[in-house]
Motif scaffolding. Structure first.
Motif, PDB file in Angstrom:
ATOM      1  N   THR A 159      68.913  53.934  35.237  1.00 56.87           N
ATOM      2  CA  THR A 159      68.299  52.630  34.971  1.00 56.87           C
ATOM      3  C   THR A 159      68.156  51.855  36.275  1.00 56.87           C
ATOM      4  O   THR A 159      69.141  51.654  36.986  1.00 56.87           O
ATOM      5  CB  THR A 159      69.183  51.811  34.010  1.00 56.87           C
ATOM      6  N   SER A 172      66.963  54.003  30.124  1.00 59.34           N
ATOM      7  CA  SER A 172      68.409  53.824  29.991  1.00 59.34           C
ATOM      8  C   SER A 172      68.940  54.497  28.727  1.00 59.34           C
ATOM      9  O   SER A 172      70.102  54.886  28.677  1.00 59.34           O
ATOM     10  CB  SER A 172      68.767  52.339  30.010  1.00 59.34           C
ATOM     11  N   ARG A 173      68.096  54.665  27.730  1.00 54.23           N
ATOM     12  CA  ARG A 173      68.570  55.318  26.501  1.00 54.23           C
ATOM     13  C   ARG A 173      68.606  56.831  26.630  1.00 54.23           C
ATOM     14  O   ARG A 173      69.470  57.498  26.084  1.00 54.23           O
ATOM     15  CB  ARG A 173      67.647  54.990  25.337  1.00 54.23           C
ATOM     16  N   VAL A 221      74.697  54.658  40.016  1.00 57.98           N
ATOM     17  CA  VAL A 221      73.352  54.165  39.752  1.00 57.98           C
ATOM     18  C   VAL A 221      72.368  54.715  40.773  1.00 57.98           C
ATOM     19  O   VAL A 221      72.647  54.714  41.967  1.00 57.98           O
ATOM     20  CB  VAL A 221      73.342  52.625  39.803  1.00 57.98           C
ATOM     21  N   ARG A 264      68.386  58.606  29.612  1.00 57.85           N
ATOM     22  CA  ARG A 264      68.832  59.044  30.940  1.00 57.85           C
ATOM     23  C   ARG A 264      67.790  59.920  31.620  1.00 57.85           C
ATOM     24  O   ARG A 264      68.103  60.687  32.515  1.00 57.85           O
ATOM     25  CB  ARG A 264      70.199  59.746  30.867  1.00 57.85           C
ATOM     26  N   TYR A 316      67.762  55.479  40.884  1.00 51.62           N
ATOM     27  CA  TYR A 316      66.600  55.407  39.996  1.00 51.62           C
ATOM     28  C   TYR A 316      65.639  56.557  40.182  1.00 51.62           C
ATOM     29  O   TYR A 316      64.766  56.794  39.352  1.00 51.62           O
ATOM     30  CB  TYR A 316      65.892  54.063  40.152  1.00 51.62           C
ATOM     31  N   THR A 325      68.155  49.015  38.953  1.00 51.66           N
ATOM     32  CA  THR A 325      69.030  47.845  38.979  1.00 51.66           C
ATOM     33  C   THR A 325      68.245  46.544  39.112  1.00 51.66           C
ATOM     34  O   THR A 325      68.811  45.466  39.029  1.00 51.66           O
ATOM     35  CB  THR A 325      70.016  47.960  40.157  1.00 51.66           C
ATOM     36  N   ASP A 333      62.966  50.783  29.132  1.00 48.09           N
ATOM     37  CA  ASP A 333      63.944  50.727  28.045  1.00 48.09           C
ATOM     38  C   ASP A 333      64.377  52.144  27.664  1.00 48.09           C
ATOM     39  O   ASP A 333      65.566  52.426  27.479  1.00 48.09           O
ATOM     40  CB  ASP A 333      63.323  50.012  26.842  1.00 48.09           C
ATOM     41  N   ASP A 351      73.367  57.070  36.191  1.00 49.87           N
ATOM     42  CA  ASP A 351      72.580  56.257  35.277  1.00 49.87           C
ATOM     43  C   ASP A 351      71.280  55.912  35.986  1.00 49.87           C
ATOM     44  O   ASP A 351      71.285  55.224  37.002  1.00 49.87           O
ATOM     45  CB  ASP A 351      73.352  54.978  34.928  1.00 49.87           C
TER      46      ASP A 351
END
Lengths: 735, 270
Positions: A153, A292-293, A23, A295, A25, A155, A289, A151
């Motif tokens: 996304t 995360s879909r 993870v 990347r 960002y 946290t 949103d 990822d």
């Protein structure tokens, strides 16, 4: 705040997405090849420095039938100073191709990839047309996430700080006034910089939301000029900011687009309000949103277009299937007969609308029609017109076959459809609850809107020339299925005693057929149609009346212009007319809304004309606040690219005289003060707080707005003018 | 292939007809003549059709004429909507002809090049013999500097031309090509072609002119002459009747109404 964890060089590669992704960002790429990975912590962010990252692209044969001697390229790349490694691997060069031998080239720096890839075309032994390069034009952070299994996304909910300047402030090289968060600060550079620095230190924001990304270099140059060394936006001590892209123009859909310069501040995400489609059409939650879909990390997702995001989601799917992504799509449509082309060219479905005002109208909509067609009919580039079922005819009118194997596009879109439906259901529950949570509603709406745009685009994308994954046959098939579905719906509705008054794309308006003895309830018919076509037809509701607006210069219906009054609630549905357009001045918008009310109450064109006369009189008396007359237009091209001297051009020239730059994509706001002039004095900019206006210009706009309302009942502009002239004569006589 | 018809047509072409006799004959023949010198014959090899502007109807007319006179299927590598079916259905006397043309469109230089490369696959897997290969506006995709560097564009176009020449020989069929403009960059297209035809817009309508061919103008009464597309359509319909191709009811089978007078001529010809 930040802690430094120097890590060992490493290499992670996998064709499949890892179950346990790392993870982070935000990712910063330093000139020396190091990468900073930023992870959000409870009260800030931690970074890790990575030193072994070598981005990879591939070179392979354009088609499996082309025999290419890749050895020549091995030699070229192995001796190249920007290449870390070259190896031969087996990959699928396309969704419809099996594993083939390709070259994988690892670059020493993410910035070197495009140039290196270009060199694959330059060997005389391998002329252009023989090879294709793959995985080339990925955005940096996205590439990093894919290649190193991250990822992006966040946290936790990222913290934000807004920095914005008003248009007049952009004229000079330094700001005299700037809004930091909720506070507007003015003064000398030191004062302004101190206010920004205090907010940065106090809040340590993860995201800087800027009215324009130019704020970053401007603040730093203000600090330089005043020899201020304590100013810093960065979370990384060695680099203050980087310029990622210069301001540029590009061609897209035959139009020239403009993209502002992009900047990067280590450790923080920059969101440029003037350069973010999704921030305007959805909100930050909607963008998160999409992060995360797709990347695509937040900074890249914020400036991405719909197509960028849709492509990224498909690249992720390709990546998980060992499929490479061509830099240019060499794959062409298969030969088809001109007869098929003729059928395919018919486009989407429309029932000719019956111009006029219809009472007792009901609307029915297919939910996400095109995406649902793709998913229920398996319309995907990898399975349409498959060789294995060439003798089958699965697509109506066109006779294309569709493979029984599930297409990848279904895997891409089904989760989007399902999730959006779930979000919408949640939204309905929240709104209906005893204590609706406004923040939650906003967050859910933003997510729903962001997904809506992706779903809306997935159809057009298939027909777009340069779409990496698009396929024109899919576009044609979706249209063919849609036509069949709409016709099926029409048949059912007519059999149930209803008459179709208008239909476009995925919406149908019906009213009782006068000849029919009685009408089957629409919910019932909708359920039958839903069962029959496998896509939900929703009963949207009843209208007391709906008016379909004719085209300005003909009697035919303008398909997308209509307005109507919802039954049982005090609300209008408006599409395509002035009150719905963002450029319309508030005065005109309010007037048109008043006309709708009036038409609803009285059904009398004369009463609406009475409103028009009163509004004209107010304008002519000078009783309207010029602030209510501000036109807000989006600039589509640079001022010298306009061929006619429009009010927009006058406004842009006027802004330029004042040292203001309004770039394409930004709004220009002005009041028309003298429409007769062919100079910058034709308008006054909104920020000049004009005290006068050109009444006759706005009278024309009023008449136009009135025409939209009255043309469905037979009043065109000429008749409105005649009526006005007559009443003016009466007025004059009475004096 | 219908040999009789082909030789008829060759004969017609080899007799450059500008004479008053033909016009007199035409005046007598209300059903329009077959073998009239409106359309040039497409021989094996590469024919370049140039025009003053977008030659959509001229290319389509030549293709329809060729298909009426020959068996087989036309393979059409399209760009920029030259294969528009709206226009084709206006000119074609029979909708059946729509199914005798196979089209694949290249929307980018990359796709266009690939279609050209993969043409043999399409031809070889098709049950009917190829009658004709059509590739309009060959330069269209190879002159946009945003997409391709000039040198690469030249290389790709060169490879496209070489392949089309090879196909003409290998399949022994006519290859009809076009270009959007005639200049230095598109000169290789002309060099590659075995012959050139020019479609000119005259005040009396479009007219084909080649080394051995020239469209004659046809009288429409009152001393007016024309070769409009509507006239071509009627002519193609007449041709279809002669060769026994069923004509659609919706298609006009009589000579269309004369257009607005464009010019009054004293005699036939230019």
């Amino acid at each position: 705040m930040s802690t430094n964890k120097e890590s060992k060089p490493w290499k992670l590669r996998s064709g499949k997405i890892w179950r346990h992704l790392i993870v982070a960002y935000k990712f910063d790429f330093l000139d020396d090849g190091r990468v900073l990975e930023w992870e959000l912590t409870a009260d800030g962010a931690d970074y890790t420095v990575q030193t072994g990252y070598t981005p990879r692209f591939f070179v392979g044969a354009r088609s499996s039938s082309v025999d290419v001697a890749l050895e020549a390229l091995v030699e070229l790349y192995e001796n190249h100073p920007d290449v870390a490694a070259v190896e031969r691997l087996e990959r699928r060069p396309g969704f419809r191709r099996q594993h083939e031998s390709v070259l994988a080239i690892d670059a020493t720096h993410v910035g070197a990839v495009p140039t290196l890839a270009e060199q694959a075309r330059q060997l005389p032994a391998i002329p252009i047309g023989d090879v294709t390069t793959f995985n080339v034009d990925y955005s940096r952070e996205f590439r990093y996430c894919l290649e190193t299994d991250h990822d992006p996304t966040p946290t936790r909910s990222p913290t934000t700080l807004t920095l914005s300047v008003s248009l007049p402030e952009t004229a000079g090289e330094k700001y005299g006034e700037l809004t930091v968060g909720e506070k507007t600060v003015s003064g000398d550079p030191a004062t302004i910089l101190a206010a920004v620095q205090t907010a940065i230190d106090d809040r340590d924001p993860d995201v800087l939301i800027c009215s324009s990304a130019n704020i970053i270099p401007t603040l730093y140059s203000m600090a330089d000029d005043d020899a201020i060394d304590w100013f810093s936006l960065s979370r990384w001590p060695d680099v203050e900011y980087q310029q990622l892209a210069t301001r540029s123009s590009y061609a897209s859909y035959g139009q020239i687009g403009h993209s502002p310069a992009r900047y990067n501040v280590p450790g923080r995400v920059i969101v440029d309000c003037s350069n973010s489609f999704f921030l305007g059409q959805a909100n930050l939650d909607g963008i998160l949103d999409l992060v995360s879909r797709s990347r695509k990390p937040l900074q890249e997702a914020a400036w991405a277009s719909i197509g960028n995001i849709l492509t990224a989601i498909q690249i992720c799917e390709a990546h998980s299937r060992d499929v490479l992504v061509p830099n240019h799509s060499w794959r062409h449509e298969q030969f088809k007969s001109m007869g098929t082309l003729h059928n395919a060219d018919r486009g989407g479905f429309t029932f000719a609308s019956e111009v006029g005002l219809h009472e007792n109208v009901h609307e029915l909509d297919f939910a996400s029609l095109y995406p649902n067609i793709i998913c229920t009919r398996n319309v995907s580039p990898d399975v349409i017109r498959c060789d294995c079922h060439a003798d089958r005819s699965d697509v109506p009118e066109l006779g294309y076959s569709i493979c029984e194997e599930e297409g990848y596009l279904v895997d891409v879109l089904q989760p989007l459809i399902d999730d959006r439906q779930a979000i919408k259901a949640e939204l309905r529950r929240e709104r209906a609850s005893d204590h609706p949570d406004a923040d939650r509603i906003e967050s859910l709406s933003g997510r729903s809107d962001a997904l809506k745009w992706i779903l809306v685009a997935c159809f057009g994308y298939q027909g777009f020339n340069n779409a990496k994954f698009g396929r024109i046959e899919c576009h044609e098939a979706i249209n063919a299925f849609a036509r069949e579905i709409l016709l099926t719906a029409k048949d059912h509705l007519e059999a149930g005693g209803w008459r179709v008054a208008h239909g476009i794309v995925d919406s149908i308006w019906v009213k009782p057929e006068p000849e029919a003895a009685d009408q089957q309830p629409l919910e019932e018919i909708a359920a039958t149609i839903t069962d029959d076509v496998g896509i939900e037809l929703e009963y949207e509701g009843e209208f007391d009346w709906v008016a379909f607006v004719p085209q300005r210069n003909s009697d035919g219906g303008a398909l997308t212009k209509y307005f109507g009054k919802h039954a049982n609630r005090d609300e209008f549905k408006i599409r395509g007319i002035e009150a719905r357009q963002r450029s319309t001045p508030p005065f005109i918008e309010a007037f048109q809304t008043e006309c709708l009310d009036c038409l609803d109450r009285t059904r009398s064109p004369q009463a609406v004309l009475g409103l028009l006369e009163r509004a004209i009189a107010r304008l002519r008396r000078g009783d309207v606040d010029p602030a209510e007359l501000v036109v807000r237009n989006r600039v589509s091209k640079p001022v010298n690219a306009y061929s006619q001297y429009t009010t927009n051009v006058a406004a842009l020239e006027r802004a330029r005289d004042q040292g203001l730059t309004i770039h394409p994509g930004q709004d220009v706001r002005y009041v028309v003060v003298d429409d007769e002039k062919r100079s910058r004095d034709r308008v006054a900019l909104a920020h000049e707080s004009p005290e006068r206006y050109d009444a006759s210009y706005y009278v024309t706009e009023l008449v136009r707005a009135t025409e939209s309302i009255l043309s469905p009942v037979g009043w065109k502009r000429e008749q409105i003018h005649e009526e006005l002239e007559e009443s003016e004569e009466v007025d004059l006589r009475s004096f | 292939m219908n040999d009789t018809n082909v030789s008829d047509r060759r004969l017609a072409v080899s007799q450059p007809a500008s004479g008053a006799k033909r016009n007199r004959d035409l005046r007598r023949d209300a059903s329009l003549p077959d073998g009239a010198t409106v359309f040039p014959t497409l021989d094996a090899g590469v024919t370049l059709l140039d025009g003053d502007n977008r030659v959509v109807a001229p290319i389509q007319s030549l293709v329809i004429d060729h298909l009426l006179m020959n068996d087989g299927t036309a393979f059409w590598i399209d760009v920029h909507g030259y294969a528009t079916t709206t226009q084709f259905t206006r000119i074609a006397p029979s909708q059946q002809l729509l199914d005798r043309v196979k089209v694949a469109r290249g929307f980018t230089p990359f796709q266009h090049y690939s279609v050209v490369c993969d043409l043999p696959v399409a031809i070889d897997s098709h049950p009917d013999d190829p009658a004709l290969i059509v590739a309009p506006a060959l330069d269209a995709h190879y002159r946009n500097e945003d997409t391709l560097a000039t040198e690469q564009a030249e290389t790709l176009l060169g490879r496209v031309l070489a392949r089309l020449r090879r196909y003409a020989r290998a399949y022994d069929v006519p290859v009809l090509v076009g270009r959007t403009t005639s200049n230095l960059a598109t000169e290789p297209i002309a060099t590659m072609a075995d012959r050139q035809i020019h479609c000119e817009q005259t005040s009396m309508g479009p007219q084909f002119v080649g080394d051995e061919f020239e469209t004659t103008l046809y009288p429409v009464g009152d001393g007016l002459y024309q070769t409009t597309f509507a006239y071509w359509r009627a002519l193609l319909a007449a041709r279809a009747r002669r060769v026994g191709t069923p004509i659609d009811d919706s298609q006009p089978t009589v000579r269309p109404k004369a257009p607005k007078p464009l010019a009054t001529l004293q005699h036939g010809g230019r």
